[in-house]
Design a protein around this motif. Structure first.
Motif, PDB file in Angstrom:
ATOM      1  N   LEU A   1       1.313  87.352  45.402  1.00  0.00           N
ATOM      2  CA  LEU A   1       1.621  88.538  46.204  1.00  0.00           C
ATOM      3  C   LEU A   1       1.110  88.442  47.638  1.00  0.00           C
ATOM      4  N   GLY A   2       0.292  87.432  47.922  1.00  0.00           N
ATOM      5  CA  GLY A   2      -0.270  87.292  49.260  1.00  0.00           C
ATOM      6  C   GLY A   2      -1.295  88.364  49.576  1.00  0.00           C
ATOM      7  N   LEU A   3      -2.071  88.765  48.565  1.00  0.00           N
ATOM      8  CA  LEU A   3      -3.066  89.822  48.745  1.00  0.00           C
ATOM      9  C   LEU A   3      -4.469  89.233  48.721  1.00  0.00           C
ATOM     10  N   ASN A   4      -5.398  89.965  49.345  1.00  0.00           N
ATOM     11  CA  ASN A   4      -6.800  89.583  49.240  1.00  0.00           C
ATOM     12  C   ASN A   4      -7.350  90.135  47.924  1.00  0.00           C
ATOM     13  N   SER A   5      -8.619  89.844  47.657  1.00  0.00           N
ATOM     14  CA  SER A   5      -9.245  90.235  46.398  1.00  0.00           C
ATOM     15  C   SER A   5      -9.251  91.753  46.209  1.00  0.00           C
ATOM     16  N   ALA A   6      -9.611  92.488  47.262  1.00  0.00           N
ATOM     17  CA  ALA A   6      -9.668  93.952  47.159  1.00  0.00           C
ATOM     18  C   ALA A   6      -8.285  94.540  46.897  1.00  0.00           C
TER      19      ALA A   6
END
Length: 149
Positions: free
Chosen positions: A66-71
């Motif tokens: 998804l191209g998201l960071n951990s948070a």
């Protein structure tokens, strides 16, 4: 409209984009109908694709897809879990790892909404011969690779 024996490549790219937009609109409708953010719907799709491919779905896999960071990934998983669409469980092979699985109810919701569309596309593909389906497969696989960062 008669078939064009040699369609313009740019026209094909525009048709692919138009089909992608339509898929996105259906995903948005599904999300709105079930109180989900568009990223939540994409996350469910990623998890279903991972299950279909026999991959162990983790938060890290979801973040990468998804191209998201951990948070951001944690927020998506928390929302989906609160809605009852995703279950977390410990990996039997590595108890430190948490795996993600789409709930049976979420699968049923998706099938009820997307099933007719998918069935129609499968029926449509049945009108193409094996060589045509092979060309479509090769194009879509190559397009996906070209679009993947």
């Amino acid at each position: 409209m008669p078939d064009n024996p040699d369609p313009d490549p740019l026209e094909l790219v525009h048709l692919l984009r138009a089909a992608s937009v339509e898929f996105g609109l259906r995903q948005a409708e599904f999300g709105a109908a079930h109180g989900m953010h568009p990223t939540d719907v994409r996350a469910l799709i990623c998890l279903l694709d991972a299950a279909r491919a026999g991959e162990r779905a983790t938060a890290g896999l979801l973040a990468a897809r998804l191209g998201l960071n951990s948070a951001g990934t944690t927020a998506v998983i928390d929302r989906l879990e609160r809605l009852g669409h995703v279950n977390r469980f410990r990996d039997g092979a590595d108890r430190r790892r948490v795996l993600l699985q789409v709930s049976p109810e979420a699968v049923r919701m998706g099938q009820a909404f997307f099933g007719p569309v998918i069935d129609g596309l499968v029926d449509l593909l049945g009108t193409f011969g094996p060589a045509e389906r092979a060309a479509i497969h090769r194009f879509l696989t190559s397009a996906r690779t070209a679009l993947t960062p």
